[in-house]
Design an enzyme around this catalytic site. Structure first.
Site, PDB file in Angstrom:
ATOM      1  N   ALA A   1       9.448  14.491   3.882  1.00  0.00           N
ATOM      2  CA  ALA A   1       9.682  13.749   2.640  1.00  0.00           C
ATOM      3  C   ALA A   1       9.367  14.663   1.466  1.00  0.00           C
ATOM      4  O   ALA A   1       8.777  15.739   1.628  1.00  0.00           O
ATOM      5  CB  ALA A   1       8.823  12.498   2.581  1.00  0.00           C
ATOM      6  N   LYS A   2       9.759  14.244   0.293  1.00  0.00           N
ATOM      7  CA  LYS A   2       9.442  14.977  -0.926  1.00  0.00           C
ATOM      8  C   LYS A   2       9.524  14.024  -2.090  1.00  0.00           C
ATOM      9  O   LYS A   2      10.326  13.086  -2.083  1.00  0.00           O
ATOM     10  CB  LYS A   2      10.424  16.122  -1.128  1.00  0.00           C
ATOM     11  CG  LYS A   2       9.983  17.115  -2.185  1.00  0.00           C
ATOM     12  CD  LYS A   2       8.824  17.944  -1.688  1.00  0.00           C
ATOM     13  CE  LYS A   2       8.360  18.955  -2.722  1.00  0.00           C
ATOM     14  NZ  LYS A   2       7.248  19.752  -2.212  1.00  0.00           N
ATOM     15  N   GLY A   3       8.680  14.263  -3.096  1.00  0.00           N
ATOM     16  CA  GLY A   3       8.706  13.444  -4.294  1.00  0.00           C
ATOM     17  C   GLY A   3       8.656  14.302  -5.531  1.00  0.00           C
ATOM     18  O   GLY A   3       8.267  15.480  -5.477  1.00  0.00           O
TER      19      GLY A   3
END
Length: 434
Positions: free
Chosen positions: A122-124
């Site tokens: 994931a990445k934000g």
């Protein structure tokens, strides 16, 4: 006396970044495509694995110190959660964009799979300039971003971590906001947080220790005795300085290091502990250090050495430098330090390149340890963390090395083959829910 937020400290962890910032997702896909071809990946699985599972875009209204409202845009991309809850950092930067976040989320899927960590990727990110925001504004933005993502984050769903321009204080605010909504303290909802809130021992040294561990594993495969090994390290920040000191403690002779002020060389070996102390007392750089000869960055990268550790910035080893690299082994402590055109040259010259997706995976591995400790409510000693980290990194290196030999490919491609193969096999076993 008011509480002083340590909110502007740089993150210890930086996850692998795309090589091509103009088209970062395509840069990731180039390696994925090669691995998929070698694996003869099912076309349906190919479609499934290159697409993000979920993309979240949110508006973040914040009352600024002036009293006016400013709206920021935030992202969270879940690339894959076949192996377990998704995991990945949050970056605050004015040039964050959805394409980059998608690429980095995919990168995390493969990185976790390489080191056998049971997480997806994931990445934000939030589009903002933290240097122009007060601690109070950053706190309000972080808390609202977390509240907007309350149904996305969770210790069994998606676990954020620090990345560019975020740190343990930012993680503490996320933990607190999530816990307030959950009506219970959830330490495991983030990693990279302060030790007093459930952070892990050994976190600061994790990436540098991982670099040291895979360097030793590569030396063993190539029959290089550490006591005979000459090492050059580009970059003297957290990763580079710790890797240099740990390699020196293993008997290696560190002949060259560099930072933003230039390179420093001593054919008889540098005193890394003394250099680290010098940096602490001289404003954070090696400028003025008298125990070595000054050299250029190019001279460091092409120095007479056995192990070269690029641990500074991306795109440092181009085709011209690759032709003149004397090192037998390159260990990518930085993210994307070797340009694509240099890879072929290094392979032809017999230089072993341990790719960033493996070499600097010590950070995410200790993030996993932190999550495990928070979940069980029992915390390990520093010795426990270091022993387990070295075991996992050595095992991962050996598996990548064996994969490279099996398919007659570089370690970089082997790492992707192993990662994509692991995730696709898990997908095959689980099946497609209809």
């Amino acid at each position: 006396m008011p509480f002083k937020y340590d909110v502007y400290d740089r993150s210890i962890y930086r996850e692998p970044a795309p090589i091509d910032r103009d088209n970062p997702f395509q840069a990731m896909m180039e390696r994925f495509d090669i691995a998929a071809e070698i694996l003869e990946l099912n076309p349906g699985f190919y479609e499934y694995l290159y697409r993000p599972a979920r993309v979240h875009i949110t508006s973040i209204p914040v009352v600024m110190d002036t009293g006016h409202i400013k709206v920021f845009e935030g992202y969270r991309v879940i690339h894959n959660d076949v192996l377990g809850p998704s995991k990945g950092g949050i970056r605050y930067a004015p040039d964050v964009n959805l394409n980059e976040v998608k690429a980095l989320a995919a990168w995390m899927t493969w990185k976790c799979a390489v080191v056998d960590v049971p997480f997806g990727g994931a990445k934000g990110g939030v589009v903002c300039d933290p240097s122009e925001m007060s601690p109070g504004e950053l706190e309000r933005m972080t808390r609202r971003y977390t509240a907007n993502m309350i149904d996305v984050f969770g210790p069994d769903r998606d676990i954020p971590a620090p990345d560019m321009n975020t740190n343990e204080q930012i993680m503490a605010w996320i933990l607190d906001t999530y816990s307030m909504h959950a009506r219970r303290t959830e330490n495991a909802v983030v990693t990279g947080k302060p030790i007093g809130l459930g952070g892990s021992q050994g976190r600061v040294e994790a990436t540098g220790r991982g670099v040291m561990t895979v360097s030793l594993a590569a030396m063993e495969q190539e029959n290089i005795d550490p006591s005979d090994a000459r090492v050059a390290v580009q970059g003297f920040g957290n990763v580079g300085s710790i890797a240099a000191q740990l390699l020196q403690e293993q008997g290696c002779t560190v002949v060259a290091v560099s930072d933003v002020t230039g390179g420093y060389y001593n054919t008889d070996g540098l005193d890394i502990a003394a250099m680290r102390e010098f940096v602490k007392s001289s404003g954070g750089t090696l400028d003025g250090y008298a125990g070595a000869d000054k050299i250029s960055n190019e001279e460091l990268l092409t120095a007479d050495c056995d192990i070269l550790v690029p641990a500074a910035k991306e795109d440092q080893i181009d085709a011209d430098i690759a032709e003149n690299v004397q090192a037998k082994i390159i260990v990518e402590g930085a993210n994307g330090p070797t340009m694509p055109e240099a890879d072929d040259i290094l392979n032809e010259n017999g230089v072993i390149v341990i790719p960033d997706i493996l070499a600097n995976a010590g950070g995410v591995t200790v993030s996993y340890f932190e999550w495990v400790q928070d979940r069980q409510g029992y915390f390990w000693t520093r010795d426990d963390v270091e022993e387990r980290l070295e075991q996992m990194m050595t095992t991962a290196f050996n598996r990548v090395y064996e994969t490279a030999q099996k398919h007659d490919v570089s370690l970089r491609i082997a790492a992707y083959v192993m990662a994509v193969g692991k995730v696709s096999e898990a997908l095959r076993l689980r099946g497609i829910y209809a």
